[in-house]
Design a protein around this motif. Structure first.
Motif, PDB file in Angstrom:
ATOM      1  N   ASP A 217      40.446  39.062  24.991  1.00  0.00           N
ATOM      2  CA  ASP A 217      41.238  38.324  26.008  1.00  0.00           C
ATOM      3  C   ASP A 217      41.212  38.812  27.397  1.00  0.00           C
ATOM      4  O   ASP A 217      41.791  40.112  27.733  1.00  0.00           O
ATOM      5  N   PRO A 218      40.511  38.137  28.461  1.00  0.00           N
ATOM      6  CA  PRO A 218      40.646  38.630  29.655  1.00  0.00           C
ATOM      7  C   PRO A 218      42.027  38.825  30.291  1.00  0.00           C
ATOM      8  O   PRO A 218      42.007  39.527  31.279  1.00  0.00           O
ATOM      9  N   LEU A 219      42.876  37.955  29.941  1.00  0.00           N
ATOM     10  CA  LEU A 219      44.153  38.098  30.657  1.00  0.00           C
ATOM     11  C   LEU A 219      44.881  39.471  30.314  1.00  0.00           C
ATOM     12  O   LEU A 219      46.105  39.864  30.814  1.00  0.00           O
ATOM     13  N   LYS A 220      44.644  40.238  29.078  1.00  0.00           N
ATOM     14  CA  LYS A 220      44.844  41.458  28.700  1.00  0.00           C
ATOM     15  C   LYS A 220      44.369  42.569  29.252  1.00  0.00           C
ATOM     16  O   LYS A 220      44.459  43.765  28.837  1.00  0.00           O
ATOM     17  N   ARG A 221      43.324  42.443  29.855  1.00  0.00           N
ATOM     18  CA  ARG A 221      42.346  43.492  30.537  1.00  0.00           C
ATOM     19  C   ARG A 221      42.968  43.966  31.848  1.00  0.00           C
ATOM     20  O   ARG A 221      43.957  43.483  32.200  1.00  0.00           O
ATOM     21  N   THR A 222      42.213  44.866  32.352  1.00  0.00           N
ATOM     22  CA  THR A 222      42.298  45.448  33.727  1.00  0.00           C
ATOM     23  C   THR A 222      41.854  44.359  34.556  1.00  0.00           C
ATOM     24  O   THR A 222      40.959  43.423  34.027  1.00  0.00           O
ATOM     25  N   MET A 223      42.093  44.229  35.774  1.00  0.00           N
ATOM     26  CA  MET A 223      41.500  43.160  36.756  1.00  0.00           C
ATOM     27  C   MET A 223      39.933  43.689  36.901  1.00  0.00           C
ATOM     28  O   MET A 223      39.132  42.802  37.106  1.00  0.00           O
ATOM     29  N   SER A 224      39.373  44.709  36.910  1.00  0.00           N
ATOM     30  CA  SER A 224      38.064  45.035  37.004  1.00  0.00           C
ATOM     31  C   SER A 224      37.523  44.567  35.288  1.00  0.00           C
ATOM     32  O   SER A 224      36.288  44.004  35.605  1.00  0.00           O
ATOM     33  N   GLY A 225      37.959  44.904  34.468  1.00  0.00           N
ATOM     34  CA  GLY A 225      37.508  44.264  33.220  1.00  0.00           C
ATOM     35  C   GLY A 225      37.506  42.896  33.065  1.00  0.00           C
ATOM     36  O   GLY A 225      36.608  42.290  32.475  1.00  0.00           O
ATOM     37  N   ALA A 226      38.611  42.051  33.744  1.00  0.00           N
ATOM     38  CA  ALA A 226      38.174  40.559  33.939  1.00  0.00           C
ATOM     39  C   ALA A 226      37.255  39.913  34.631  1.00  0.00           C
ATOM     40  O   ALA A 226      36.856  38.647  34.475  1.00  0.00           O
ATOM     41  N   LEU A 227      36.656  40.940  35.689  1.00  0.00           N
ATOM     42  CA  LEU A 227      35.553  40.506  36.381  1.00  0.00           C
ATOM     43  C   LEU A 227      34.434  40.170  35.510  1.00  0.00           C
ATOM     44  O   LEU A 227      33.754  39.002  35.766  1.00  0.00           O
ATOM     45  N   GLY A 228      34.052  40.466  34.373  1.00  0.00           N
ATOM     46  CA  GLY A 228      32.942  40.145  33.266  1.00  0.00           C
ATOM     47  C   GLY A 228      33.263  38.750  33.010  1.00  0.00           C
ATOM     48  O   GLY A 228      32.329  37.861  32.826  1.00  0.00           O
ATOM     49  N   ALA A 229      34.559  38.466  32.585  1.00  0.00           N
ATOM     50  CA  ALA A 229      34.831  37.166  32.114  1.00  0.00           C
ATOM     51  C   ALA A 229      34.619  36.014  33.371  1.00  0.00           C
ATOM     52  O   ALA A 229      34.233  34.924  33.047  1.00  0.00           O
ATOM     53  N   PHE A 230      35.180  36.564  34.588  1.00  0.00           N
ATOM     54  CA  PHE A 230      34.984  35.510  35.664  1.00  0.00           C
ATOM     55  C   PHE A 230      33.693  35.295  36.096  1.00  0.00           C
ATOM     56  O   PHE A 230      33.057  34.273  36.549  1.00  0.00           O
ATOM     57  N   GLN A 231      32.878  36.333  35.831  1.00  0.00           N
ATOM     58  CA  GLN A 231      31.304  36.106  36.176  1.00  0.00           C
ATOM     59  C   GLN A 231      30.804  35.447  35.223  1.00  0.00           C
ATOM     60  O   GLN A 231      29.833  34.604  35.514  1.00  0.00           O
ATOM     61  N   GLY A 232      31.005  35.491  34.088  1.00  0.00           N
ATOM     62  CA  GLY A 232      30.276  34.656  33.030  1.00  0.00           C
ATOM     63  C   GLY A 232      30.542  33.065  33.286  1.00  0.00           C
ATOM     64  O   GLY A 232      29.887  32.277  32.943  1.00  0.00           O
ATOM     65  N   GLN A 233      31.726  32.834  33.818  1.00  0.00           N
ATOM     66  CA  GLN A 233      32.196  31.513  33.863  1.00  0.00           C
ATOM     67  C   GLN A 233      31.892  30.861  35.182  1.00  0.00           C
ATOM     68  O   GLN A 233      31.523  29.723  35.344  1.00  0.00           O
ATOM     69  N   TRP A 234      31.774  31.825  36.185  1.00  0.00           N
ATOM     70  CA  TRP A 234      31.396  31.182  37.465  1.00  0.00           C
ATOM     71  C   TRP A 234      30.421  31.994  38.190  1.00  0.00           C
ATOM     72  O   TRP A 234      30.142  32.428  39.372  1.00  0.00           O
ATOM     73  N   GLY A 235      29.359  32.456  37.268  1.00  0.00           N
ATOM     74  CA  GLY A 235      28.214  33.275  37.843  1.00  0.00           C
ATOM     75  C   GLY A 235      27.409  32.319  38.829  1.00  0.00           C
ATOM     76  O   GLY A 235      26.412  33.037  39.553  1.00  0.00           O
ATOM     77  N   THR A 236      27.498  31.217  38.600  1.00  0.00           N
ATOM     78  CA  THR A 236      26.172  30.116  39.390  1.00  0.00           C
ATOM     79  C   THR A 236      26.731  29.938  40.521  1.00  0.00           C
ATOM     80  O   THR A 236      26.391  29.579  41.454  1.00  0.00           O
ATOM     81  N   ASP A 237      28.153  30.019  40.840  1.00  0.00           N
ATOM     82  CA  ASP A 237      28.975  29.670  42.152  1.00  0.00           C
ATOM     83  C   ASP A 237      28.959  31.069  42.899  1.00  0.00           C
ATOM     84  O   ASP A 237      30.045  31.656  42.759  1.00  0.00           O
ATOM     85  N   ILE A 238      28.107  31.461  43.674  1.00  0.00           N
ATOM     86  CA  ILE A 238      28.063  32.739  44.403  1.00  0.00           C
ATOM     87  C   ILE A 238      29.067  33.032  45.277  1.00  0.00           C
ATOM     88  O   ILE A 238      29.831  33.814  45.229  1.00  0.00           O
ATOM     89  N   PRO A 239      29.515  32.078  46.321  1.00  0.00           N
ATOM     90  CA  PRO A 239      30.595  32.321  47.012  1.00  0.00           C
ATOM     91  C   PRO A 239      31.802  32.234  46.305  1.00  0.00           C
ATOM     92  O   PRO A 239      32.645  33.338  46.846  1.00  0.00           O
ATOM     93  N   LEU A 240      32.199  31.781  45.181  1.00  0.00           N
ATOM     94  CA  LEU A 240      33.315  31.699  44.657  1.00  0.00           C
ATOM     95  C   LEU A 240      33.408  33.170  43.853  1.00  0.00           C
ATOM     96  O   LEU A 240      34.541  33.855  43.826  1.00  0.00           O
ATOM     97  N   LEU A 241      32.457  33.480  43.288  1.00  0.00           N
ATOM     98  CA  LEU A 241      32.208  35.035  42.533  1.00  0.00           C
ATOM     99  C   LEU A 241      32.388  35.962  43.421  1.00  0.00           C
ATOM    100  O   LEU A 241      33.180  36.946  43.234  1.00  0.00           O
ATOM    101  N   CYS A 242      31.999  35.812  44.852  1.00  0.00           N
ATOM    102  CA  CYS A 242      32.130  36.947  45.624  1.00  0.00           C
ATOM    103  C   CYS A 242      33.415  37.106  46.385  1.00  0.00           C
ATOM    104  O   CYS A 242      34.154  38.008  46.311  1.00  0.00           O
ATOM    105  N   ALA A 243      34.301  35.574  46.438  1.00  0.00           N
ATOM    106  CA  ALA A 243      35.556  35.789  46.864  1.00  0.00           C
ATOM    107  C   ALA A 243      36.505  36.534  45.705  1.00  0.00           C
ATOM    108  O   ALA A 243      37.539  37.302  45.775  1.00  0.00           O
ATOM    109  N   GLY A 244      36.104  36.113  44.471  1.00  0.00           N
ATOM    110  CA  GLY A 244      36.940  36.820  43.394  1.00  0.00           C
ATOM    111  C   GLY A 244      36.897  38.218  43.179  1.00  0.00           C
ATOM    112  O   GLY A 244      37.583  38.976  42.760  1.00  0.00           O
ATOM    113  N   SER A 245      35.397  38.695  43.427  1.00  0.00           N
ATOM    114  CA  SER A 245      35.222  40.074  43.484  1.00  0.00           C
ATOM    115  C   SER A 245      36.096  40.878  44.492  1.00  0.00           C
ATOM    116  O   SER A 245      36.833  41.850  44.320  1.00  0.00           O
TER     117      SER A 245
END
Length: 274
Positions: A217-245
């Protein structure tokens, strides 16, 4: 004189160059995050119309508020308990004349040689058998154990340099071992403890490997660990991925900027004491 000035200028230019190399990735992330969502920005080009709303959108879709809460809970579970155990163990190994303390210290030193990657598979099965998979305890408990060799080594380096006369004076006044530890040595060890707390906070907050392997569950991870799930969901949206990072990196950068002097002191203490 001329040679000395030339060396000074060379050193300054080298520092500026290293600073530019270090800041370049952050600058690239920031500029890219301001481009329109769904586009592919061409290098370090400032957008004609910066899209600051990308940060608010990334905060919302990544559920940063819940991730911040999860990371805070994990840090509160790891750092205080690690500090207490490491301080007590470092005091016993570094200051008290107990039998077998050198053997115990060597065991902790050997623990420093264990890489996270080498123990992640047996750790996964152990956590699974304990029924802790996909819980925050699957991150908290292993991190306490994995951080303990360095933490004990760090605190032992402080206590081993404490004058024996302090303890002898306290014993003459009737202090027992617990009073000697709590009332005499802990106040004197606060610089080392606070420096270790900063290091443990940074390492826990940025923990990635254990978070993605032991927690689904990404919501039970650390913020850095949740980045993997965020990247998998929004990996094609480069600006949004950079903003989340950048949003995920922001708490760590903020803590570093606030406590940068103590952080540098922590590194210097680790290199000079022994």
């Amino acid at each position: 004189m001329i040679i000395a000035r030339r060396e000074a200028w060379t050193g300054r230019l080298l520092l500026v160059l290293l600073m530019a190399i270090t800041l370049l990735p952050f600058l690239s992330l920031f500029v890219t995050a301001l481009h329109p969502s769904g586009t592919y920005p061409p290098g370090l080009s400032w957008p004609g119309e910066p899209h600051w709303e990308n940060f608010a959108h990334a905060f919302q879709v990544a559920r940063m508020g819940e991730l911040l809460k999860s990371s805070t809970l994990i840090v509160l579970g790891v750092v205080p308990l690690s500090l207490v155990i490491a301080t007590m163990a470092g005091f016993a190994i570094g200051h008290l004349r107990t039998a077998g303390r050198n053997v115990v210290f060597i065991a902790f030193v050997l623990g420093l040689t264990l890489p996270f990657e080498g123990i992640i598979t047996p750790l996964y099965y152990q956590v699974r058998d304990m029924g802790l998979l996909n819980t925050r305890w699957a991150i908290i408990l292993p991190l306490i154990g994995l951080f303990m060799p360095f933490s004990v080594f760090w605190m032992r380096a402080h206590f081993v340099n404490m004058p024996e006369e302090l303890s002898e004076s306290a014993r003459i006044d009737g202090a027992n071992v617990w009073q000697l530890f709590w009332r005499v040595h802990v106040p004197l060890a606060m610089p080392a403890i606070s420096s270790l707390a900063i290091l443990l906070f940074l390492w826990t907050w940025n923990q990635f490997l254990l978070a993605i392997v032991l927690v689904d569950d990404p919501l039970k991870r650390t913020m850095s660990g949740a980045l993997g799930a965020f990247q998998g969901q929004w990996g094609t949206d480069i600006p949004l991925l950079c903003a989340g990072s950048l949003l995920i990196l922001a708490p760590t950068l903020l803590i570093f900027l606030i406590f940068q002097r103590r952080f540098v002191t922590a590194l210097l203490q680790g290199s000079l004491k022994g």
